[in-house]
Design an enzyme around this catalytic site. Structure first.
Site, PDB file in Angstrom:
ATOM      1  N   SER A 190     -19.775 -26.412  42.500  1.00  0.00           N
ATOM      2  CA  SER A 190     -18.760 -26.259  43.665  1.00  0.00           C
ATOM      3  C   SER A 190     -18.494 -27.186  44.543  1.00  0.00           C
ATOM      4  O   SER A 190     -19.339 -27.813  44.778  1.00  0.00           O
ATOM      5  CB  SER A 190     -18.843 -24.709  44.371  1.00  0.00           C
ATOM      6  OG  SER A 190     -20.039 -24.897  44.952  1.00  0.00           O
ATOM      7  N   ASP A 212     -16.515 -26.707  39.577  1.00  0.00           N
ATOM      8  CA  ASP A 212     -15.879 -25.375  39.887  1.00  0.00           C
ATOM      9  C   ASP A 212     -14.787 -25.502  41.082  1.00  0.00           C
ATOM     10  O   ASP A 212     -15.132 -25.901  41.972  1.00  0.00           O
ATOM     11  CB  ASP A 212     -17.107 -24.237  40.356  1.00  0.00           C
ATOM     12  CG  ASP A 212     -16.767 -22.933  40.431  1.00  0.00           C
ATOM     13  OD1 ASP A 212     -15.834 -22.487  39.561  1.00  0.00           O
ATOM     14  OD2 ASP A 212     -17.519 -22.079  41.034  1.00  0.00           O
ATOM     15  N   GLY A 251     -17.526 -13.470  45.351  1.00  0.00           N
ATOM     16  CA  GLY A 251     -18.698 -12.674  46.529  1.00  0.00           C
ATOM     17  C   GLY A 251     -19.231 -11.435  45.775  1.00  0.00           C
ATOM     18  O   GLY A 251     -18.884 -10.830  44.890  1.00  0.00           O
ATOM     19  N   HIS A 283     -13.203 -15.486  36.466  1.00  0.00           N
ATOM     20  CA  HIS A 283     -13.910 -15.801  37.643  1.00  0.00           C
ATOM     21  C   HIS A 283     -14.416 -14.748  38.312  1.00  0.00           C
ATOM     22  O   HIS A 283     -13.938 -13.484  38.213  1.00  0.00           O
ATOM     23  CB  HIS A 283     -13.022 -16.845  38.778  1.00  0.00           C
ATOM     24  CG  HIS A 283     -13.019 -18.127  38.393  1.00  0.00           C
ATOM     25  ND1 HIS A 283     -13.562 -18.941  39.171  1.00  0.00           N
ATOM     26  CD2 HIS A 283     -12.424 -18.770  37.220  1.00  0.00           C
ATOM     27  CE1 HIS A 283     -13.346 -20.284  38.589  1.00  0.00           C
ATOM     28  NE2 HIS A 283     -12.688 -19.999  37.493  1.00  0.00           N
ATOM     29  N   GLY A 284     -15.299 -14.694  39.444  1.00  0.00           N
ATOM     30  CA  GLY A 284     -15.716 -13.479  40.470  1.00  0.00           C
ATOM     31  C   GLY A 284     -16.145 -12.460  39.665  1.00  0.00           C
ATOM     32  O   GLY A 284     -15.725 -11.170  39.357  1.00  0.00           O
ATOM     33  N   SER A 327     -19.716 -11.586  38.792  1.00  0.00           N
ATOM     34  CA  SER A 327     -20.854 -10.800  39.082  1.00  0.00           C
ATOM     35  C   SER A 327     -20.762  -9.205  39.139  1.00  0.00           C
ATOM     36  O   SER A 327     -19.780  -8.707  39.606  1.00  0.00           O
ATOM     37  CB  SER A 327     -21.497 -11.373  40.495  1.00  0.00           C
ATOM     38  OG  SER A 327     -21.848 -12.558  40.272  1.00  0.00           O
ATOM     39  N   ASN A 377     -17.799 -16.707  34.927  1.00  0.00           N
ATOM     40  CA  ASN A 377     -18.494 -17.209  35.905  1.00  0.00           C
ATOM     41  C   ASN A 377     -19.081 -16.398  36.849  1.00  0.00           C
ATOM     42  O   ASN A 377     -18.904 -15.162  37.251  1.00  0.00           O
ATOM     43  CB  ASN A 377     -17.139 -17.748  36.986  1.00  0.00           C
ATOM     44  CG  ASN A 377     -16.467 -19.001  36.429  1.00  0.00           C
ATOM     45  OD1 ASN A 377     -16.590 -19.230  35.251  1.00  0.00           O
ATOM     46  ND2 ASN A 377     -15.834 -19.532  37.354  1.00  0.00           N
ATOM     47  N   ILE A 378     -20.450 -16.699  37.002  1.00  0.00           N
ATOM     48  CA  ILE A 378     -21.289 -15.719  37.674  1.00  0.00           C
ATOM     49  C   ILE A 378     -22.016 -16.923  38.746  1.00  0.00           C
ATOM     50  O   ILE A 378     -22.681 -17.688  38.329  1.00  0.00           O
ATOM     51  CB  ILE A 378     -22.560 -15.353  36.642  1.00  0.00           C
ATOM     52  CG1 ILE A 378     -21.656 -14.421  35.806  1.00  0.00           C
ATOM     53  CG2 ILE A 378     -23.521 -14.541  37.607  1.00  0.00           C
ATOM     54  CD1 ILE A 378     -22.387 -13.916  34.696  1.00  0.00           C
TER      55      ILE A 378
HETATM   56  P1  13P Z   1     -19.014 -14.448  41.742  1.00  0.00           P
HETATM   57  O1  13P Z   1     -18.966 -14.387  43.300  1.00  0.00           O
HETATM   58  O2  13P Z   1     -18.431 -12.860  41.180  1.00  0.00           O
HETATM   59  O3  13P Z   1     -20.584 -14.798  41.290  1.00  0.00           O
HETATM   60  O4  13P Z   1     -17.932 -15.518  41.099  1.00  0.00           O
HETATM   61  C1  13P Z   1     -18.355 -16.737  40.718  1.00  0.00           C
HETATM   62  C2  13P Z   1     -17.216 -17.629  40.569  1.00  0.00           C
HETATM   63  O5  13P Z   1     -16.068 -17.317  40.040  1.00  0.00           O
HETATM   64  C3  13P Z   1     -17.586 -19.096  40.464  1.00  0.00           C
HETATM   65  O6  13P Z   1     -16.213 -19.875  40.497  1.00  0.00           O
HETATM   66  O1  G3H Z   2     -16.140 -19.472  43.595  1.00  0.00           O
HETATM   67  C1  G3H Z   2     -17.199 -19.709  44.116  1.00  0.00           C
HETATM   68  C2  G3H Z   2     -18.510 -19.914  43.877  1.00  0.00           C
HETATM   69  O2  G3H Z   2     -19.233 -18.784  43.970  1.00  0.00           O
HETATM   70  C3  G3H Z   2     -19.084 -21.102  44.532  1.00  0.00           C
HETATM   71  O3  G3H Z   2     -19.431 -20.645  45.905  1.00  0.00           O
HETATM   72  O4  G3H Z   2     -17.961 -22.429  47.206  1.00  0.00           O
HETATM   73  O5  G3H Z   2     -20.161 -20.905  48.215  1.00  0.00           O
HETATM   74  O6  G3H Z   2     -20.647 -22.650  46.650  1.00  0.00           O
HETATM   75  P1  G3H Z   2     -19.457 -21.560  46.988  1.00  0.00           P
HETATM   76 ZN    ZN Z   3     -14.580 -18.865  41.019  1.00  0.00          ZN
END
Ligand code: 13P
Ligand code: G3H
Ligand code: ZN
Length: 311
Positions: free
Chosen positions: A50, A82, A181, A213-214, A216, A256-257
């Site tokens: 990222s 990312d 998050g 995405h997102g 987790s 994405n995790i």
């Molecule tokens: P999480 O915050 O759910 O792990 O998502 C990560 C993500 O989408 C990174 O692009």
């Molecule tokens: O989608 C975002 C990712 O979890 C990356 O997070 O911007 O804190 O590195 P970050």
């Molecule tokens: Zn993301």
């Protein structure tokens, strides 16, 4: 083997009804934990960086660590940007050796999103790099991604054909109720995703790789460890893994995790210091953190995403 793009990975994942894990990396121990898991499971991997990771670690260090992972394992590995915030950031990543970039212009108007994304695709494709873009907006707060819940919006299936045709992208991230998050749902709220939108997008774009995405799940046992040893993570709720299995069996090829790795990493360190208060050698507690990342990534690959044995 050199770094690869996700083209072939996604074609196989789509046909096979599984998904590739895209894991966020910020440091050596996280990269090592992920690739050790990938190696044991013989799984292809996407390591994604990222803007926050670039700022924290310096892209040159991350690039060489990811290249070391390829050399060490021989696995098919994609190095992905990312949430690229601009054409310039994507260009910088492409020039720096990334094999895949995301241009995240989803907060712009539909027309502007097309215009910016198309420009990135032209630059990327001329250099053999693939592009992910987004339609709709996820909620959630990370370092460089900050969208309030009231500004989040689901992907509109009516827009996906025009967007993919006009931009020439290789994969599309959609918003169906996941968010970034560890706090994805309010306490007491039942996690729900708009699988009807995913299904409709899949019908409109047959064979086209979709990105989630997102994603987790925020393992409650690790949150409990954090809280047991002095942490204070209130009611963190993630995406149930059953929903990720379902998404992977549909058009979703990349999941994405990041937060799950952060939670596992931190829980291991808190536990380490609680049990070994006299330790001060970083290799001892970072070693535990690396092992925790490996364990959770193995679980994701083998029990959730289904990419084991597909390298
Ligand atoms: P999480 O915050 O759910 O792990 O998502 C990560 C993500 O989408 C990174 O692009
Ligand atoms: O989608 C975002 C990712 O979890 C990356 O997070 O911007 O804190 O590195 P970050
Ligand atoms: Zn993301």
């Amino acid at each position: 083997m050199a770094l690869v793009t996700s083209k072939e990975m996604f074609a196989k994942a789509y046909a096979g009804g599984y998904a590739i894990g895209a894991f966020n990396v910020n440091n050596m121990e996280t990269i090592q934990g992920i690739v050790e898991a990938g190696k044991e499971c013989n799984s292809p991997l996407i390591l994604q960086v990222s803007a926050g990771a670039r700022k924290y670690a310096n892209p040159v260090y991350l690039k060489h660590l990811v290249e070391a992972a390829v050399e060490d394992t021989g696995l098919p590995i994609v190095m992905h940007l990312d949430h690229g915030a601009s054409y310039e950031m994507c260009k910088d990543a492409i020039d720096g050796g990334f094999t895949s970039v995301m241009i995240d212009a989803s907060h712009h108007s539909f027309a502007e999103n097309i215009e910016i994304t198309k420009k990135v695709v032209e630059y990327a494709h001329a250099r053999g790099v693939v592009v992910e873009a987004e339609l709709g907006q996820l909620a959630g707060i990370e370092d460089a991604v900050n969208v309030k819940a009231e500004d989040a919006s689901f992907t509109q299936p009516d827009e996906v054909c025009e967007f993919t045709e006009k931009t020439g992208i290789d994969s599309l991230a959609i918003a169906i109720g996941t968010s970034h998050g560890a706090y994805k749902f309010k306490p007491g709220q039942k996690p729900q995703l708009r699988f009807d939108i995913l299904e409709e997008v899949g019908k409109r774009l047959p064979g086209f790789p979709i990105v989630l995405h997102g994603a987790s799940s925020v393992p409650q046992d690790r949150v409990a460890v954090i809280n047991q040893f002095g942490g204070a993570m209130p009611d963190a709720i993630g995406i149930p893994e059953e929903m990720l299995r379902k998404a992977a069996s549909m058009a979703v090829c990349k999941i994405n995790i990041d937060s799950d790795l952060r939670v596992a990493f931190t829980a291991a360190i808190r536990k380490h210091f609680a049990e070994n208060p006299s330790h001060f050698d970083p290799r001892q507690y970072l070693g535990d953190a690396r092992a925790a990342v490996k364990e959770i990534v193995k679980h994701k690959i083998c029990d959730v995403l289904g990419s084991n044995g597909k390298a």
